[in-house]
Design an enzyme around this catalytic site. Sequence first.
Site, PDB file in Angstrom:
ATOM      1  N   ARG A  28     -11.143   1.084   9.507  1.00 14.21           N
ATOM      2  CA  ARG A  28     -12.155   0.589   8.550  1.00 14.21           C
ATOM      3  C   ARG A  28     -13.486   0.217   9.181  1.00 14.21           C
ATOM      4  O   ARG A  28     -14.413  -0.123   8.468  1.00 14.21           O
ATOM      5  CB  ARG A  28     -11.586  -0.582   7.746  1.00 14.21           C
ATOM      6  CG  ARG A  28     -10.429  -0.132   6.940  1.00 14.21           C
ATOM      7  CD  ARG A  28      -9.897  -1.088   5.923  1.00 14.21           C
ATOM      8  NE  ARG A  28      -8.677  -0.496   5.439  1.00 14.21           N
ATOM      9  CZ  ARG A  28      -7.506  -0.627   6.050  1.00 14.21           C
ATOM     10  NH1 ARG A  28      -7.378  -1.391   7.108  1.00 14.21           N
ATOM     11  NH2 ARG A  28      -6.443  -0.003   5.585  1.00 14.21           N
ATOM     12  N   ASN A  83       1.624  -8.315   1.924  1.00 13.11           N
ATOM     13  CA  ASN A  83       2.879  -8.498   1.199  1.00 13.11           C
ATOM     14  C   ASN A  83       4.008  -8.930   2.115  1.00 13.11           C
ATOM     15  O   ASN A  83       3.987  -8.642   3.314  1.00 13.11           O
ATOM     16  CB  ASN A  83       3.285  -7.189   0.512  1.00 13.11           C
ATOM     17  CG  ASN A  83       3.448  -6.059   1.508  1.00 13.11           C
ATOM     18  OD1 ASN A  83       2.472  -5.409   1.871  1.00 13.11           O
ATOM     19  ND2 ASN A  83       4.679  -5.828   1.972  1.00 13.11           N
ATOM     20  N   ASP A 140       4.496  -5.857  -4.305  1.00 15.05           N
ATOM     21  CA  ASP A 140       3.622  -5.351  -3.233  1.00 15.05           C
ATOM     22  C   ASP A 140       2.169  -5.763  -3.458  1.00 15.05           C
ATOM     23  O   ASP A 140       1.245  -4.995  -3.230  1.00 15.05           O
ATOM     24  CB  ASP A 140       3.728  -3.818  -3.116  1.00 15.05           C
ATOM     25  CG  ASP A 140       3.055  -3.285  -1.845  1.00 15.05           C
ATOM     26  OD1 ASP A 140       2.769  -4.090  -0.950  1.00 15.05           O
ATOM     27  OD2 ASP A 140       2.814  -2.065  -1.769  1.00 15.05           O
ATOM     28  N   TRP A 151      -4.529  -7.150   7.534  1.00 13.16           N
ATOM     29  CA  TRP A 151      -5.079  -5.838   7.908  1.00 13.16           C
ATOM     30  C   TRP A 151      -6.463  -5.539   7.347  1.00 13.16           C
ATOM     31  O   TRP A 151      -6.944  -4.395   7.475  1.00 13.16           O
ATOM     32  CB  TRP A 151      -4.097  -4.728   7.555  1.00 13.16           C
ATOM     33  CG  TRP A 151      -3.528  -4.754   6.168  1.00 13.16           C
ATOM     34  CD1 TRP A 151      -2.414  -5.426   5.758  1.00 13.16           C
ATOM     35  CD2 TRP A 151      -4.023  -4.081   5.006  1.00 13.16           C
ATOM     36  NE1 TRP A 151      -2.196  -5.217   4.417  1.00 13.16           N
ATOM     37  CE2 TRP A 151      -3.160  -4.387   3.932  1.00 13.16           C
ATOM     38  CE3 TRP A 151      -5.107  -3.231   4.771  1.00 13.16           C
ATOM     39  CZ2 TRP A 151      -3.352  -3.891   2.638  1.00 13.16           C
ATOM     40  CZ3 TRP A 151      -5.304  -2.733   3.489  1.00 13.16           C
ATOM     41  CH2 TRP A 151      -4.421  -3.067   2.445  1.00 13.16           C
ATOM     42  N   ASP A 158      -0.349  -7.421  -1.951  1.00  8.86           N
ATOM     43  CA  ASP A 158      -1.094  -7.987  -0.817  1.00  8.86           C
ATOM     44  C   ASP A 158      -2.303  -8.786  -1.325  1.00  8.86           C
ATOM     45  O   ASP A 158      -2.895  -8.457  -2.346  1.00  8.86           O
ATOM     46  CB  ASP A 158      -1.666  -6.887   0.074  1.00  8.86           C
ATOM     47  CG  ASP A 158      -0.657  -5.890   0.553  1.00  8.86           C
ATOM     48  OD1 ASP A 158      -0.418  -5.846   1.746  1.00  8.86           O
ATOM     49  OD2 ASP A 158      -0.127  -5.118  -0.276  1.00  8.86           O
ATOM     50  N   GLY A 211       1.372  -3.290   9.473  1.00  9.22           N
ATOM     51  CA  GLY A 211       2.782  -2.959   9.690  1.00  9.22           C
ATOM     52  C   GLY A 211       3.740  -3.641   8.729  1.00  9.22           C
ATOM     53  O   GLY A 211       4.958  -3.600   8.937  1.00  9.22           O
ATOM     54  N   GLY A 212       3.200  -4.263   7.666  1.00  4.17           N
ATOM     55  CA  GLY A 212       4.052  -4.992   6.728  1.00  4.17           C
ATOM     56  C   GLY A 212       5.118  -4.132   6.081  1.00  4.17           C
ATOM     57  O   GLY A 212       6.206  -4.627   5.757  1.00  4.17           O
ATOM     58  N   GLU A 213       4.833  -2.848   5.901  1.00  4.81           N
ATOM     59  CA  GLU A 213       5.826  -1.960   5.270  1.00  4.81           C
ATOM     60  C   GLU A 213       6.950  -1.598   6.228  1.00  4.81           C
ATOM     61  O   GLU A 213       7.898  -0.913   5.850  1.00  4.81           O
ATOM     62  CB  GLU A 213       5.136  -0.690   4.759  1.00  4.81           C
ATOM     63  CG  GLU A 213       4.625  -0.787   3.327  1.00  4.81           C
ATOM     64  CD  GLU A 213       3.615  -1.902   3.129  1.00  4.81           C
ATOM     65  OE1 GLU A 213       2.716  -2.026   3.972  1.00  4.81           O
ATOM     66  OE2 GLU A 213       3.729  -2.649   2.145  1.00  4.81           O
TER      67      GLU A 213
END
Lengths: 154, 576
Positions: free
Chosen positions: B152, B282, B325, B264, B327, B212-214
């Site tokens: 980003r 999340n 989910d 993130w 976030d 890396g939350g997923e």
Amino acid sequence: MTSTASERSAALSEIGLDGQNQATIGRLLATGNIGHAEDRDDGRMHARIRIVPDQLVWDPSVLVLPHGGHLDIEFVNDDQNTHCALVPSNGDSKWMWLPNYSRGTMSVTLDGPGYYWFSSNIGNDEGRGLIGAIVVRGDVPESARLDRPQQPRP
Amino acid sequence: MTDIQDRTDIEYGEAPPAVDFGSLTSATGTAPPVVQDVTYERILDARSEPQNWLTYYGAYDGQRYSPLDEINTENVVRIRPAWVFSFSPHGLHAGQSTYAFENSPIIVDGVMYVSGWDGWVWALDARTGQMLWQYKHAIPFDVSLCCGNVNRGVAVANGKVFVCTLNAHVLALDASTGECVWDVTSGDVRAGESLTVAPLVVKDRVVVGSSGGEFGVRGHLDAYDMETGERVWRCYTIPKPGEPGSETWPSDGEAWARGGGNGWVTGTFDPETNLLYWGTGNPAPDFDGEVRPGDNLYTDSVIAVDADTGEIRWHYQCTPHDLWDYDSNMECILFEQDGRQLLAHFDKNGYCFVLDRTTGERVRIFPFVDRITWGEISPDGTVTPRIYPDKEGEEVHFHPGPAGAKEWTHAAYSPRTGLFYVPVQDTGAKVARRRREFKESIPYWGAAVTVDAEDMAGSVTAFNASGEEVWRWRNDLPMCASVLTTAGDLVFAGTPSGLFVALDARTGELLWQFNCGSGHHSSPSTYSIDGKQYIAVPVGWGAWVEGFLPGMMGGPHGQAMFVFSLPEGIDSAGGR
């Protein structure tokens, strides 16, 4: 019906996927040999990779590094055509001509763990088979790991 | 060692020496030393030098507002492309089908600093588009990426460009040459960590948040010394057992250790409170709450973090015990109202949270999207879930879908109009809980998910600080890119189909549009050189389109920086 790992090489050969202009026009990626880089006393790693005549394949097509760091690769073009090598490296990818019957050394720096593709990026050398993998083993430094109990892996 | 023998029937020649691939471009190799004098003090006062865009949001307050007004409601119809910088990938790279151009360009005294997908960083002449230098970090093909091969943006200060990599390194590059000054490993790729955030320079530090939350990691923010790369502090966003907030996680087992809550997206900063306002992601698993009973702090929260120590001073959780989910990573816009120091946060869950940024006290909550079916948040902050994945395999449908009523892409606030401009997504999704065992580096959602590809809508909607809708510019497709507002009383926004539009900031009237050829999923910025104003927008559709707009999964990728200006005095001489 699927084959077991031990049968895979024979099956690839029988079908004609591990050579040029047999079952397919080119050669299925990553069906070549596997080799290991050498760890040297100066802290650098070293490997040789050649292009096999009329096979449009790197030998080895899978190069295994024990850890991240600096790698010197000597490329050898035994083929009767001109190719090149585009190899990922921190800072900038490295690129070199590989005229027929030439040799040259390239130095790259790669983080571990993970794997990277390198190739001859002219014509459709990549589609015909001249894509190889550099596999970097190892773990990230302890300082970069999560503060948590050891977790299960697949 | 590879056992490769020379052939004896060949007389080998020497191959020409290897070169940097970037030397085979039109890059000049160096940029003027404009970043040498970019200090914390200048970034603090960034809006006093509107010719530049010195930090991710343009200023620490996150308003994405520029005082530039050469381009205004009267003449915007005349703007045209000044130059385009296009860059396509070479060879195989991670996320071949998901790479996207999510950058927010940084501009310092005529030089633009841009990060792309897959470890690319470029310095460009902001007047002509001429490439000055490029840096390419080698990114492993097999990194864990929930949401595409993206980055980003960069930060700049003290002669350096700071950037994160997908394999979780933080780098400092020499801003004049692009050469690496330091490189630290900040996360564990074997655990599923990565970095996509644009760093934030605060004082003598570079602050980043992990992704890396997923994959069931434990989220954290890190501050690194700007000069040495040494870590100054780490702030975990999921408490360990015994730490404050740990009572919101199961007391037995290791749900906390896999709890997500990643930061993130770049935070904002108030020097008066010395607090960073950072949104967290999340909880993991995203949709299976039964394995993590409790509110699951500090997931889906706005956390106020002491910039000096990394300690969490207060928090406000937008979606306790998230099952959708949702976030809360998106921006916290700092503003004042009636003498109060506030922040506004437009959350995935469809509500805007206005908080007192000195205390975290709730001031106001209001919805900003038409369809909210997952539950309800009352003005007093009471959260009432209504539709959520519960029984194993039983599909439920809710709005907004997992991409939220607003994705990570940013709203803007104009102090001239007193309005917030919000890119809105109105899309639902079907989710069925599907429990799975946790295994490090493997996606850990706990559900089967399909996002609606029909019956969707989007808008840029303007709200006043009291939460009243003032105008709405409607789009057939959800709006998935950040907006920019200027003192020319304009709002710039990109659509998923590729249109870049300029709206009247006071009425929402469409004043100008240009088809950039690929969808927008980035953050435009503006700058000026010798008094001439430019609008820069990275264009490149991609990322987790399956999550936010599957109806455009087949949309064309792109990889171009479009820069617009009034036609007089355009210099498109970039290249050689």
